[in-house]
Design a protein around this motif. Structure first.
Motif, PDB file in Angstrom:
ATOM      1  N   MET A   1       0.830  -1.214   0.000  1.00 59.81           N
ATOM      2  CA  MET A   1       0.000   0.000   0.000  1.00 59.81           C
ATOM      3  C   MET A   1       0.862   1.261   0.000  1.00 59.81           C
ATOM      4  O   MET A   1       0.575   2.230  -0.686  1.00 59.81           O
ATOM      5  N   LEU A   2       1.967   1.252   0.781  1.00 56.68           N
ATOM      6  CA  LEU A   2       2.782   2.453   0.914  1.00 56.68           C
ATOM      7  C   LEU A   2       3.323   2.927  -0.428  1.00 56.68           C
ATOM      8  O   LEU A   2       3.384   4.118  -0.691  1.00 56.68           O
ATOM      9  N   ALA A   3       3.708   1.964  -1.287  1.00 63.39           N
ATOM     10  CA  ALA A   3       4.312   2.356  -2.555  1.00 63.39           C
ATOM     11  C   ALA A   3       3.322   3.003  -3.500  1.00 63.39           C
ATOM     12  O   ALA A   3       3.710   3.690  -4.436  1.00 63.39           O
ATOM     13  N   THR A   4       2.027   2.761  -3.270  1.00 58.05           N
ATOM     14  CA  THR A   4       1.015   3.281  -4.191  1.00 58.05           C
ATOM     15  C   THR A   4       0.455   4.623  -3.751  1.00 58.05           C
ATOM     16  O   THR A   4      -0.326   5.221  -4.484  1.00 58.05           O
ATOM     17  N   LEU A   5       0.825   5.106  -2.572  1.00 57.54           N
ATOM     18  CA  LEU A   5       0.279   6.363  -2.081  1.00 57.54           C
ATOM     19  C   LEU A   5       0.893   7.547  -2.829  1.00 57.54           C
ATOM     20  O   LEU A   5       2.109   7.620  -2.988  1.00 57.54           O
ATOM     21  N   ASP A   6       0.045   8.485  -3.251  1.00 55.71           N
ATOM     22  CA  ASP A   6       0.566   9.713  -3.822  1.00 55.71           C
ATOM     23  C   ASP A   6       1.129  10.573  -2.688  1.00 55.71           C
ATOM     24  O   ASP A   6       0.819  10.347  -1.508  1.00 55.71           O
ATOM     25  N   PRO A   7       1.973  11.557  -3.018  1.00 61.00           N
ATOM     26  CA  PRO A   7       2.640  12.330  -1.950  1.00 61.00           C
ATOM     27  C   PRO A   7       1.670  13.000  -0.981  1.00 61.00           C
ATOM     28  O   PRO A   7       1.939  13.042   0.232  1.00 61.00           O
ATOM     29  N   GLN A   8       0.538  13.512  -1.476  1.00 56.96           N
ATOM     30  CA  GLN A   8      -0.388  14.196  -0.570  1.00 56.96           C
ATOM     31  C   GLN A   8      -1.036  13.209   0.386  1.00 56.96           C
ATOM     32  O   GLN A   8      -1.164  13.491   1.587  1.00 56.96           O
ATOM     33  N   THR A   9      -1.449  12.050  -0.102  1.00 60.45           N
ATOM     34  CA  THR A   9      -2.058  11.049   0.777  1.00 60.45           C
ATOM     35  C   THR A   9      -1.044  10.520   1.778  1.00 60.45           C
ATOM     36  O   THR A   9      -1.370  10.252   2.938  1.00 60.45           O
ATOM     37  N   ARG A  10       0.200  10.381   1.343  1.00 61.22           N
ATOM     38  CA  ARG A  10       1.256   9.948   2.262  1.00 61.22           C
ATOM     39  C   ARG A  10       1.436  10.977   3.384  1.00 61.22           C
ATOM     40  O   ARG A  10       1.568  10.622   4.565  1.00 61.22           O
ATOM     41  N   ALA A  11       1.440  12.266   3.028  1.00 63.01           N
ATOM     42  CA  ALA A  11       1.561  13.314   4.045  1.00 63.01           C
ATOM     43  C   ALA A  11       0.353  13.309   4.980  1.00 63.01           C
ATOM     44  O   ALA A  11       0.500  13.504   6.199  1.00 63.01           O
ATOM     45  N   PHE A  12      -0.839  13.092   4.425  1.00 64.18           N
ATOM     46  CA  PHE A  12      -2.063  12.995   5.226  1.00 64.18           C
ATOM     47  C   PHE A  12      -1.937  11.848   6.224  1.00 64.18           C
ATOM     48  O   PHE A  12      -2.179  12.014   7.425  1.00 64.18           O
ATOM     49  N   ARG A  13      -1.524  10.677   5.740  1.00 68.53           N
ATOM     50  CA  ARG A  13      -1.372   9.517   6.616  1.00 68.53           C
ATOM     51  C   ARG A  13      -0.362   9.792   7.723  1.00 68.53           C
ATOM     52  O   ARG A  13      -0.617   9.502   8.903  1.00 68.53           O
ATOM     53  N   ASP A  14       0.780  10.359   7.357  1.00 64.66           N
ATOM     54  CA  ASP A  14       1.822  10.608   8.355  1.00 64.66           C
ATOM     55  C   ASP A  14       1.332  11.570   9.427  1.00 64.66           C
ATOM     56  O   ASP A  14       1.595  11.379  10.631  1.00 64.66           O
ATOM     57  N   ASP A  15       0.631  12.631   9.017  1.00 62.42           N
ATOM     58  CA  ASP A  15       0.114  13.600   9.992  1.00 62.42           C
ATOM     59  C   ASP A  15      -0.930  12.968  10.908  1.00 62.42           C
ATOM     60  O   ASP A  15      -0.967  13.232  12.113  1.00 62.42           O
ATOM     61  N   VAL A  16      -1.814  12.134  10.335  1.00 64.52           N
ATOM     62  CA  VAL A  16      -2.869  11.507  11.134  1.00 64.52           C
ATOM     63  C   VAL A  16      -2.274  10.517  12.127  1.00 64.52           C
ATOM     64  O   VAL A  16      -2.608  10.536  13.328  1.00 64.52           O
ATOM     65  N   LEU A  17      -1.387   9.650  11.675  1.00 68.49           N
ATOM     66  CA  LEU A  17      -0.819   8.644  12.578  1.00 68.49           C
ATOM     67  C   LEU A  17       0.004   9.287  13.690  1.00 68.49           C
ATOM     68  O   LEU A  17      -0.106   8.897  14.861  1.00 68.49           O
ATOM     69  N   ALA A  18       0.812  10.293  13.334  1.00 66.96           N
ATOM     70  CA  ALA A  18       1.605  10.980  14.357  1.00 66.96           C
ATOM     71  C   ALA A  18       0.710  11.777  15.294  1.00 66.96           C
ATOM     72  O   ALA A  18       0.928  11.799  16.516  1.00 66.96           O
ATOM     73  N   GLY A  19      -0.303  12.427  14.739  1.00 69.06           N
ATOM     74  CA  GLY A  19      -1.176  13.269  15.546  1.00 69.06           C
ATOM     75  C   GLY A  19      -2.001  12.482  16.547  1.00 69.06           C
ATOM     76  O   GLY A  19      -2.162  12.898  17.698  1.00 69.06           O
ATOM     77  N   LEU A  20      -2.517  11.324  16.132  1.00 70.23           N
ATOM     78  CA  LEU A  20      -3.346  10.532  17.037  1.00 70.23           C
ATOM     79  C   LEU A  20      -2.518   9.821  18.100  1.00 70.23           C
ATOM     80  O   LEU A  20      -3.037   9.466  19.158  1.00 70.23           O
ATOM     81  N   ALA A  21      -1.229   9.625  17.823  1.00 66.32           N
ATOM     82  CA  ALA A  21      -0.351   8.992  18.804  1.00 66.32           C
ATOM     83  C   ALA A  21       0.261   9.988  19.780  1.00 66.32           C
ATOM     84  O   ALA A  21       0.925   9.584  20.751  1.00 66.32           O
ATOM     85  N   ALA A  22       0.068  11.274  19.563  1.00 65.93           N
ATOM     86  CA  ALA A  22       0.663  12.304  20.414  1.00 65.93           C
ATOM     87  C   ALA A  22      -0.012  12.336  21.785  1.00 65.93           C
ATOM     88  O   ALA A  22      -1.155  11.909  21.939  1.00 65.93           O
ATOM     89  N   PRO A  23       0.680  12.871  22.805  1.00 66.25           N
ATOM     90  CA  PRO A  23       0.078  12.956  24.146  1.00 66.25           C
ATOM     91  C   PRO A  23      -1.235  13.739  24.157  1.00 66.25           C
ATOM     92  O   PRO A  23      -2.161  13.395  24.898  1.00 66.25           O
ATOM     93  N   ILE A  24      -1.292  14.800  23.346  1.00 65.10           N
ATOM     94  CA  ILE A  24      -2.559  15.521  23.140  1.00 65.10           C
ATOM     95  C   ILE A  24      -2.945  15.294  21.682  1.00 65.10           C
ATOM     96  O   ILE A  24      -2.407  15.953  20.783  1.00 65.10           O
ATOM     97  N   PRO A  25      -3.834  14.356  21.404  1.00 60.27           N
ATOM     98  CA  PRO A  25      -4.135  13.989  20.014  1.00 60.27           C
ATOM     99  C   PRO A  25      -4.662  15.176  19.211  1.00 60.27           C
ATOM    100  O   PRO A  25      -5.550  15.909  19.661  1.00 60.27           O
ATOM    101  N   ALA A  26      -4.081  15.362  18.037  1.00 60.54           N
ATOM    102  CA  ALA A  26      -4.479  16.486  17.172  1.00 60.54           C
ATOM    103  C   ALA A  26      -4.136  16.142  15.739  1.00 60.54           C
ATOM    104  O   ALA A  26      -3.159  15.438  15.460  1.00 60.54           O
ATOM    105  N   ILE A  27      -4.941  16.666  14.815  1.00 59.62           N
ATOM    106  CA  ILE A  27      -4.712  16.506  13.382  1.00 59.62           C
ATOM    107  C   ILE A  27      -4.711  17.897  12.770  1.00 59.62           C
ATOM    108  O   ILE A  27      -5.618  18.697  13.051  1.00 59.62           O
ATOM    109  N   PRO A  28      -3.716  18.240  11.932  1.00 62.04           N
ATOM    110  CA  PRO A  28      -3.672  19.586  11.350  1.00 62.04           C
ATOM    111  C   PRO A  28      -4.957  19.936  10.599  1.00 62.04           C
ATOM    112  O   PRO A  28      -5.525  19.110   9.872  1.00 62.04           O
ATOM    113  N   ALA A  29      -5.389  21.174  10.755  1.00 61.02           N
ATOM    114  CA  ALA A  29      -6.670  21.611  10.196  1.00 61.02           C
ATOM    115  C   ALA A  29      -6.711  21.533   8.676  1.00 61.02           C
ATOM    116  O   ALA A  29      -7.801  21.439   8.097  1.00 61.02           O
ATOM    117  N   ARG A  30      -5.559  21.589   7.997  1.00 63.53           N
ATOM    118  CA  ARG A  30      -5.583  21.572   6.531  1.00 63.53           C
ATOM    119  C   ARG A  30      -6.250  20.318   5.989  1.00 63.53           C
ATOM    120  O   ARG A  30      -6.790  20.340   4.877  1.00 63.53           O
TER     121      ARG A  30
END
Length: 319
Positions: free
Chosen positions: A1-30
């Motif tokens: 799956m990772l190889a098929t992600l376009d750059p924007q979806t990859r950035a979306f995934r990275d922000d979501v996974l990092a954000g939900l794992a943070a001590p204060i869960p947050a996802i960038p508003a963009r």
């Protein structure tokens, strides 16, 4: 799956996974602004309780002769986060630019709105750029030699915490170049009741806008979030002078995204957006910190909203 992600979806995934794992869960508003999110936000701007859009639009109608007198002829207008560009025609009609470059993260929506503007202004060179304006990107070669006016309406600067807002303004300055101008909207501090009503409307449109983020995660990132296990909540943070949007778990919930598992207890939340409100001094300090010198400022009669025209200062190097 990772190889098929376009750059924007990859950035979306990275922000979501990092954000939900943070001590204060947050996802960038963009990431609220996929096609459906952009449509819902346009609906929000037409709600009776949502004052920023109609207030800023009224200011534009009043100030455009003065703006036109201050902006050089043949300018290229670069709009950051253009979306549907509903207020843009007021500016374009007033200053008759040589080119218009709308920049937005929602590519399909951007191309449609750019096409509509091209039909309305057939002699104008409209060059849409699909990009996250909060990250480095390049302007089209066609406007390289034109004077530039950055356009950042809607108080979108309020979505960024102050240090990120300063960095963003510095990025705009570097992108547009010394001597460029920036026309920027800033929402003012006002009674909490009005602020909360604007971000938690009785019609439920803002709630749908916020919850759509979870639907997008499920669709684009192989998620299985039970959307009905979360509710929208708007909060006023008086210390930081901002409205916050949260998605609050209504029950204990466990879900997966891109192969990662997450658990939220009832009452815990995902922080999805900030909307900082600035007083006159705070707004000017922010612009100066970002390398922009305010040269004109306009407000409505109630001083609910401000529009500021600023000039990019050259980089200063220590001797």
């Amino acid at each position: 799956m990772l190889a098929t992600l376009d750059p924007q979806t990859r950035a979306f995934r990275d922000d979501v996974l990092a954000g939900l794992a943070a001590p204060i869960p947050a996802i960038p508003a963009r990431w609220l602004y996929d096609r459906r999110g952009s449509e819902l936000f346009d609906d929000i701007t037409r709600l009776p309780s949502y004052y920023p859009t109609r207030t800023e639009t009224a200011i534009f109608h009043d100030i455009m002769p003065e703006v036109a007198a201050r902006v050089p002829r043949g300018v290229a207008v670069v709009e950051f986060g253009a979306g549907s560009a509903t207020k843009t025609p007021i500016l374009l009609e007033a200053i008759a630019p040589a080119a218009y470059v709308p920049v937005d993260i929602s590519g399909d929506y951007l191309r449609e709105s750019a096409g509509d503007l091209q039909q309305r202004f057939p002699s104008l060179d409209v060059i849409p750029v699909t990009a996250d304006f909060a990250r480095p990107f390049s302007l089209p070669d066609e406007i390289a030699d034109l004077p530039k006016l950055g356009f950042f309406p809607g108080s979108t600067i309020g979505n960024f915490v102050p240090w990120s807002a300063t960095d963003l303004l510095r990025q705009f300055r570097a992108l547009l170049g010394p001597g460029a101008q920036l026309l920027i909207g800033m929402d003012r501090v006002k009674p909490v009741e009005r602020l909360l009503a604007a971000y938690d409307d009785p019609e439920g449109v803002t709630a749908a806008f916020n919850l759509n983020l979870l639907t997008r995660i499920n669709r684009e990132l192989d998620g299985d979030i039970p959307v009905d296990a979360f509710r929208h909540e708007a909060r006023w943070n008086d210390i930081l002078s901002r409205i916050e949007m949260h998605l609050v778990a209504t029950r204990d919930v466990d879900f997966g995204i891109s192969g990662k598992r997450f658990s939220f207890a009832a009452g815990s939340s995902i922080h999805t957006e900030n909307s900082h409100k600035y007083g006159p001094r705070g707004g000017r300090v922010l612009l100066l910190a970002g390398g922009w010198t305010p040269v004109a400022e306009w407000t409505d009669a109630a001083r609910d909203f401000a529009e500021v025209l600023a000039v990019a200062e050259p980089e200063r190097f220590a001797p």
